[in-house]
Design an enzyme around this catalytic site. Structure first.
Site, short mmCIF file in Angstrom:
data_model
loop_
_atom_site.label_atom_id
_atom_site.label_comp_id
_atom_site.label_asym_id
_atom_site.label_seq_id
_atom_site.Cartn_x
_atom_site.Cartn_y
_atom_site.Cartn_z
CE LYS A 218 91.04 4.68 59.36
NZ LYS A 218 91.68 3.96 60.48
CG ASP A 236 96.09 7.60 60.67
OD1 ASP A 236 96.46 8.80 60.54
OD2 ASP A 236 96.90 6.66 60.68
#
Length: 350
Positions: A218, A236
């Site tokens: 991420k 997220d």
């Protein structure tokens, strides 16, 4: 005497014949009446036989009228349901792959119109600041990170500076972000790796970024997409929640979500897609109280109705610039300011 007897017999015979003919004369009218009655009965029965035909004809003519009679009832029932279900009926479970791709891409197009100024909500001036800020954003808001990093970068502007920092001093600066000890260890560790292995420069490859302490896929895609212009999907908590709510995927593992959603869009859309979804999750499609009544993609959302559907009440749930409040960046892009966005206040401001 003989003649008299004979005449009496003749008279009696005449009377007898007269008496026998009288009933015959009376039967004739009875027969006529009987025939007339039969005709009348036949006449009465005839319409009775035709009656079903006349009744059937109107039924056939009324048959088409039944369809419009049913439609208004269904329409009325739909109007009575919450606005969520009228504008956004849940798609069938058997939604085809093609239909899913079209719906997902249309949602992204709609969000692009709502958030044309969408951008990473972490303040940064170079790749090093972005990678550090992204690591610090775990388990806290971008706003809190943005309020904390100015002091951090003012004291430690380069990877070499942060690598040589005293952990306790860094911890004190990072305390407002939460989990400050673990985060201090990560940012000092990744700074050492950058200084020792990459010449003090943030690498522009995924395989190199994920080797840095505290950096996962991420964080790596945030850096690649926003510091190097290389497409990537940042999964997220907001992104995970919304793509499942929209039924783009049922996966729960971030890596699998990334793969499933990435397959629905051209690679060139990945970075902006991440911004659109995350912005929408923060401003309108909240975890506990989604503002469904103020949602621009309500007709495309299978979860419409899970939150507040009344438009006026939903407006009160909007956050950041959509609700008239400051955004999360202290130094947002000019496009955001031009669109009416407000900079966030610095740490400690009233």
């Amino acid at each position: 005497m003989k003649k008299t007897a004979a005449s009496k017999k003749s008279a009696a015979a005449d009377r007898a014949s007269t008496t026998e003919e009288a009933p015959a004369t009376e039967k004739a009218p009875a027969a006529k009446k009987s025939a007339a009655a039969k005709k009348a009965a036949t006449a009465k029965k005839a319409p009775a036989k035709k009656a079903p035909a006349r009744k059937a004809a109107p039924l056939k003519r009324q048959a088409p009228a039944k369809k419009p009679a049913v439609v208004p009832k269904k329409a009325a029932a739909v109007k009575g349901v919450a606005p969520a279900k009228t504008v956004a009926p849940k798609p069938p479970r058997g939604e085809s792959r093609t239909a899913l791709v079209r719906r997902a891409r249309r949602i992204n197009r709609e969000l692009a119109e709502v958030y044309p100024y969408a951008h990473p909500e972490l303040d940064f001036e170079n790749p090093f600041q972005l990678v550090v800020a992204t690591v610090l954003s775990a388990q806290t808001t971008d706003l809190r990170v943005n309020q904390t990093t100015p002091a951090l970068f003012a004291k430690y502007p380069t990877p070499e500076d942060l690598a040589a920092a005293v952990p306790e001093e860094v911890e004190e600066i990072l305390r407002p972000t939460g989990f400050f000890r673990a985060k201090t260890k990560s940012v000092i560790g990744l700074s050492k790796a950058l200084a020792e292995d990459f010449g003090g420069e943030v690498p522009g490859r995924l395989e190199d970024l994920v080797k840095l302490p505290g950096v996962g896929r991420k964080t790596a895609f945030v850096v690649l997409g926003n510091a190097f212009g290389r497409p990537g999907i940042s999964v997220d908590t907001h992104f995970q929640r919304l793509v499942r709510r929209w039924r783009w995927t049922e996966e729960t593992d971030p890596d699998k979500i990334e793969a499933a959603v990435g397959a629905l869009f051209p690679k060139s859309d990945w970075t902006d897609l991440s911004h659109h979804v995350i912005w929408h999750g923060r401003r309108i499609c909240h975890a506990r109280k989604p503002a469904c009544g103020a949602c621009p993609i309500a007709p495309l959302c299978p979860a419409y109705g899970e939150g507040e559907t009344d438009p006026e009440k939903a407006k009160k749930l909007l956050k950041y610039e959509k609700g008239g409040f400051p955004g999360q960046r202290l130094k947002p892009p000019q496009a955001y300011l031009d669109a009416g966005g407000k900079p966030a206040p610095p740490l400690g401001a009233g």
